[in-house]
Design a protein around this motif. Structure first.
Motif, short mmCIF file in Angstrom:
data_model
loop_
_atom_site.label_atom_id
_atom_site.label_comp_id
_atom_site.label_asym_id
_atom_site.label_seq_id
_atom_site.Cartn_x
_atom_site.Cartn_y
_atom_site.Cartn_z
N GLU A 141 -2.84 2.25 -14.06
CA GLU A 141 -2.78 0.91 -15.04
C GLU A 141 -3.06 -0.44 -14.32
N LYS A 142 -3.05 -0.33 -13.07
CA LYS A 142 -3.39 -1.75 -12.07
C LYS A 142 -4.71 -1.32 -11.27
N THR A 143 -5.58 -2.21 -10.89
CA THR A 143 -6.58 -2.21 -9.97
C THR A 143 -5.79 -2.21 -8.65
N LEU A 144 -6.70 -1.65 -7.55
CA LEU A 144 -6.22 -1.84 -6.20
C LEU A 144 -5.86 -3.16 -5.64
N GLY A 145 -6.64 -4.10 -6.11
CA GLY A 145 -6.27 -5.60 -5.77
C GLY A 145 -5.05 -6.03 -6.37
N GLN A 146 -4.58 -5.44 -7.63
CA GLN A 146 -3.27 -5.81 -8.32
C GLN A 146 -2.11 -5.15 -7.64
N ALA A 148 -2.23 -4.21 -4.33
CA ALA A 148 -2.09 -5.04 -3.21
C ALA A 148 -1.29 -6.15 -3.15
N LEU A 149 -1.54 -7.01 -4.23
CA LEU A 149 -0.91 -8.04 -4.57
C LEU A 149 0.61 -7.97 -4.70
N GLU A 150 0.85 -6.94 -5.89
CA GLU A 150 2.19 -6.72 -6.07
C GLU A 150 3.00 -6.15 -4.93
N LEU A 151 2.23 -5.43 -3.94
CA LEU A 151 3.30 -5.10 -2.69
C LEU A 151 3.22 -5.99 -1.77
N ASP A 152 2.73 -7.27 -1.99
CA ASP A 152 2.62 -8.34 -1.04
C ASP A 152 1.88 -8.09 0.35
N TYR A 153 0.65 -7.45 0.01
CA TYR A 153 -0.23 -7.50 1.20
C TYR A 153 -1.11 -8.66 1.25
N SER A 154 -1.34 -9.16 2.52
CA SER A 154 -1.98 -10.37 2.57
C SER A 154 -3.52 -10.28 2.01
N SER A 155 -3.96 -9.01 1.86
CA SER A 155 -5.31 -8.89 1.30
C SER A 155 -5.58 -7.50 0.93
N GLN A 156 -6.51 -7.25 0.07
CA GLN A 156 -6.70 -5.78 -0.29
C GLN A 156 -7.19 -5.00 0.88
N GLN A 157 -8.02 -5.45 1.59
CA GLN A 157 -8.31 -4.92 3.04
C GLN A 157 -7.44 -4.43 4.14
N HIS A 158 -6.23 -5.39 4.01
CA HIS A 158 -5.06 -5.17 4.97
C HIS A 158 -4.39 -3.81 4.07
N PHE A 159 -4.18 -3.95 2.84
CA PHE A 159 -3.43 -3.03 1.99
C PHE A 159 -4.15 -1.51 2.31
N ARG A 161 -6.51 -0.67 4.80
CA ARG A 161 -6.14 -0.18 6.08
C ARG A 161 -5.16 0.55 6.62
N GLN A 162 -3.96 -0.22 5.83
CA GLN A 162 -2.49 0.68 6.14
C GLN A 162 -2.40 1.74 5.46
N PHE A 163 -2.80 1.85 4.03
CA PHE A 163 -2.75 2.82 3.24
C PHE A 163 -3.74 4.26 3.94
N LYS A 164 -4.84 3.81 4.52
CA LYS A 164 -5.51 5.02 5.11
C LYS A 164 -5.00 5.50 6.48
N LYS A 165 -4.42 4.49 6.95
CA LYS A 165 -3.59 4.67 8.41
C LYS A 165 -2.37 5.79 8.04
N GLU A 166 -1.68 5.75 6.68
CA GLU A 166 -0.52 6.07 6.54
C GLU A 166 -0.74 7.68 5.94
N THR A 167 -2.13 7.63 5.01
CA THR A 167 -2.18 8.79 4.19
C THR A 167 -3.29 9.63 4.63
N SER A 170 -8.35 6.70 2.11
CA SER A 170 -8.42 5.31 1.41
C SER A 170 -7.79 5.32 -0.01
N PRO A 171 -7.27 4.00 -0.51
CA PRO A 171 -6.87 4.15 -1.89
C PRO A 171 -7.88 4.43 -2.84
#
Length: 188
Positions: A141-146, A148-159, A161-167, A170-171
């Motif tokens: 229902e939301k874009t990856l940018g939305q 990232a913003l909702e989860l309080d990441y500083s940027s979509q790129q930071h989100f 990177r962290q998503f890929k590191k954990e899973t 890539s998102p």
């Protein structure tokens, strides 16, 4: 045993509270109030009823927390889960947020959490955010940018990177395959 207020472990959502309330009511317990991590009965329970209460609670995937350190750790978890699931960004850093809500020094909370859980508060927070991201991605229902913003990441790129590191994905790749690669948040 002469209690009517209990702290409950692994209660992570309102549905958990509803299920537990239904099971306890069906078993004859009069629930006064139930909310995330806490149960209030209308009457104190006898030793025999306490054993039955514990059995019902455990059979439904929860547990009674009976020591102060475990209660504090559960409180930390509940605050993190509530924050991650809130659409409001964290107005301060996580350490201040937890210290203010629990009324204890963050260093103490951090040592306690790591000792009990075997991972840092920050690690637990990241894992919760990633699980929430997976959920939001699957909902589509939301874009990856939305997200990232909702989860309080500083940027979509930071989100990303962290998503890929954990899973390991890539998102956007996770979104494409949409396999059920989510984890239950009480298992993090």
């Amino acid at each position: 045993m002469d209690h009517k207020h209990f702290h409950i472990k692994n209660m992570v959502c309102s549905h958990c509270a509803e299920v537990l309330q239904e099971k306890l009511t069906d078993a004859g317990f009069e629930v006064q109030k139930i909310e995330l991590g806490e149960l209030y009965l209308s009457e104190t329970v006898t030793e025999k009823d306490y054993e039955r209460l514990v059995s019902i609670i455990r059979n439904n995937g929860f547990d009674i927390i009976d020591d102060e350190n475990s209660r504090t750790v559960e409180q930390i978890k509940q605050l993190i889960i509530q924050q991650v699931r809130s659409e409001e960004p964290l107005e301060k850093n996580l350490s201040d947020y937890l210290s203010e809500n629990i009324h204890k020094d963050y260093q103490h909370l951090s040592r306690l959490f790591s000792g009990v859980e075997g991972k840092s508060i920050e690690r637990y927070f990241i894992l919760q955010k990633i699980e929430r991201a997976k959920e939001l991605i699957v909902y589509d229902e939301k874009t990856l940018g939305q997200i990232a913003l909702e989860l309080d990441y500083s940027s979509q790129q930071h989100f990303s990177r962290q998503f890929k590191k954990e899973t390991g994905l890539s998102p956007s790749h996770f979104k494409e395959i949409k396999e059920n690669k989510r984890n239950s948040i009480d298992r993090l």
